[in-house]
Motif scaffolding. Structure first.
Motif, PDB file in Angstrom:
ATOM      1  N   TRP A   1       0.838  -1.192   0.000  1.00 32.32           N
ATOM      2  CA  TRP A   1       0.000   0.000   0.000  1.00 32.32           C
ATOM      3  C   TRP A   1       0.881   1.252   0.000  1.00 32.32           C
ATOM      4  CZ3 TRP A   1      -0.601   3.763   3.901  1.00 32.32           C
ATOM      5  CH2 TRP A   1      -1.661   4.639   3.724  1.00 32.32           C
ATOM      6  N   CYS A   2       1.955   1.211   0.766  1.00 31.36           N
ATOM      7  CA  CYS A   2       2.872   2.350   0.840  1.00 31.36           C
ATOM      8  C   CYS A   2       3.540   2.614  -0.505  1.00 31.36           C
ATOM      9  CB  CYS A   2       3.943   2.100   1.895  1.00 31.36           C
ATOM     10  SG  CYS A   2       3.316   2.047   3.578  1.00 31.36           S
ATOM     11  N   ALA A   3       3.857   1.553  -1.220  1.00 30.57           N
ATOM     12  CA  ALA A   3       4.571   1.682  -2.491  1.00 30.57           C
ATOM     13  C   ALA A   3       3.720   2.329  -3.580  1.00 30.57           C
ATOM     14  CB  ALA A   3       5.053   0.309  -2.959  1.00 30.57           C
ATOM     15  N   ASP A   4       2.412   2.391  -3.371  1.00 33.81           N
ATOM     16  CA  ASP A   4       1.509   2.961  -4.375  1.00 33.81           C
ATOM     17  C   ASP A   4       1.575   4.478  -4.459  1.00 33.81           C
ATOM     18  OD1 ASP A   4       0.593   0.468  -5.114  1.00 33.81           O
ATOM     19  OD2 ASP A   4      -1.181   0.550  -3.840  1.00 33.81           O
ATOM     20  N   SER A   5       2.204   5.135  -3.500  1.00 31.34           N
ATOM     21  CA  SER A   5       2.185   6.593  -3.478  1.00 31.34           C
ATOM     22  C   SER A   5       3.472   7.140  -2.858  1.00 31.34           C
ATOM     23  CB  SER A   5       0.982   7.066  -2.656  1.00 31.34           C
ATOM     24  OG  SER A   5       1.082   8.423  -2.323  1.00 31.34           O
ATOM     25  N   VAL A   6       4.030   8.135  -3.508  1.00 27.10           N
ATOM     26  CA  VAL A   6       5.244   8.772  -2.986  1.00 27.10           C
ATOM     27  C   VAL A   6       4.948   9.418  -1.635  1.00 27.10           C
ATOM     28  CG1 VAL A   6       6.931  10.600  -3.380  1.00 27.10           C
ATOM     29  CG2 VAL A   6       6.210   9.150  -5.273  1.00 27.10           C
ATOM     30  N   GLU A   7       3.784  10.052  -1.517  1.00 25.19           N
ATOM     31  CA  GLU A   7       3.428  10.699  -0.255  1.00 25.19           C
ATOM     32  C   GLU A   7       3.344   9.680   0.874  1.00 25.19           C
ATOM     33  OE1 GLU A   7       1.554  11.258  -3.091  1.00 25.19           O
ATOM     34  OE2 GLU A   7       2.393  13.221  -3.566  1.00 25.19           O
ATOM     35  N   ARG A   8       2.780   8.502   0.579  1.00 29.63           N
ATOM     36  CA  ARG A   8       2.670   7.460   1.600  1.00 29.63           C
ATOM     37  C   ARG A   8       4.040   6.970   2.037  1.00 29.63           C
ATOM     38  NH1 ARG A   8      -1.769   3.640  -1.282  1.00 29.63           N
ATOM     39  NH2 ARG A   8      -3.468   5.139  -1.342  1.00 29.63           N
ATOM     40  N   ARG A   9       4.943   6.809   1.074  1.00 26.98           N
ATOM     41  CA  ARG A   9       6.280   6.290   1.389  1.00 26.98           C
ATOM     42  C   ARG A   9       7.007   7.150   2.411  1.00 26.98           C
ATOM     43  NH1 ARG A   9       8.396   5.343  -4.710  1.00 26.98           N
ATOM     44  NH2 ARG A   9       6.595   4.165  -5.363  1.00 26.98           N
ATOM     45  N   LEU A  10       6.668   8.414   2.454  1.00 25.16           N
ATOM     46  CA  LEU A  10       7.359   9.348   3.339  1.00 25.16           C
ATOM     47  C   LEU A  10       6.721   9.457   4.720  1.00 25.16           C
ATOM     48  CD1 LEU A  10       8.092  12.158   0.741  1.00 25.16           C
ATOM     49  CD2 LEU A  10       9.618  10.342   1.530  1.00 25.16           C
ATOM     50  N   THR A  11       5.635   8.730   4.956  1.00 27.56           N
ATOM     51  CA  THR A  11       4.995   8.793   6.269  1.00 27.56           C
ATOM     52  C   THR A  11       5.759   7.910   7.254  1.00 27.56           C
ATOM     53  OG1 THR A  11       3.498   6.942   5.827  1.00 27.56           O
ATOM     54  CG2 THR A  11       2.708   9.160   5.236  1.00 27.56           C
ATOM     55  N   PRO A  12       5.727   8.251   8.531  1.00 24.55           N
ATOM     56  CA  PRO A  12       6.407   7.425   9.532  1.00 24.55           C
ATOM     57  C   PRO A  12       5.910   5.981   9.520  1.00 24.55           C
ATOM     58  CG  PRO A  12       5.812   9.528  10.494  1.00 24.55           C
ATOM     59  CD  PRO A  12       5.172   9.473   9.132  1.00 24.55           C
ATOM     60  N   SER A  13       4.624   5.788   9.291  1.00 18.25           N
ATOM     61  CA  SER A  13       4.058   4.443   9.274  1.00 18.25           C
ATOM     62  C   SER A  13       4.699   3.590   8.181  1.00 18.25           C
ATOM     63  CB  SER A  13       2.541   4.518   9.061  1.00 18.25           C
ATOM     64  OG  SER A  13       1.987   3.239   8.946  1.00 18.25           O
ATOM     65  N   CYS A  14       4.790   4.151   6.991  1.00 17.79           N
ATOM     66  CA  CYS A  14       5.373   3.405   5.872  1.00 17.79           C
ATOM     67  C   CYS A  14       6.878   3.227   6.021  1.00 17.79           C
ATOM     68  CB  CYS A  14       5.038   4.092   4.553  1.00 17.79           C
ATOM     69  SG  CYS A  14       3.298   3.909   4.089  1.00 17.79           S
TER      70      CYS A  14
END
Length: 84
Positions: A43-56
């Motif tokens: 799920w994290c890999a689907d979005s650059v913004e997600r990749r940068l979150t602490p969770s991802c």
């Protein structure tokens, strides 16, 4: 003036790093309970913004550590390094 700018930046940064209403799992928590880790990293890999979150970032780090530990265990048991 500087305090206003600093406060604005801090509020913006905090809001950007927030994960909504779900708490952020630490790397150790992902390693201890890896259920859902693979799905979360996909799920994290689907979005650059997600990749940068602490969770991802924590999930990706935990996945890498788990894979490295598995490779080390395989190396210790077989004496060879698995290449995939």
């Amino acid at each position: 003036m500087n305090k206003v700018i600093l406060t604005s930046l801090l509020v913006t940064f905090t809001a950007a790093c927030g994960s909504g209403d779900k708490p952020v799992k630490t790397v150790s928590e992902w390693i201890d309970t890896p259920e859902g880790l693979s799905e979360h990293t996909k799920w994290c890999a689907d979005s650059v913004e997600r990749r940068l979150t602490p969770s991802c970032m924590n999930a990706v780090d935990a996945e890498a550590k788990i894979k490295m530990a598995s490779m080390m265990e395989n190396t210790m048991n077989t004496g060879t390094i698995p290449i995939k």
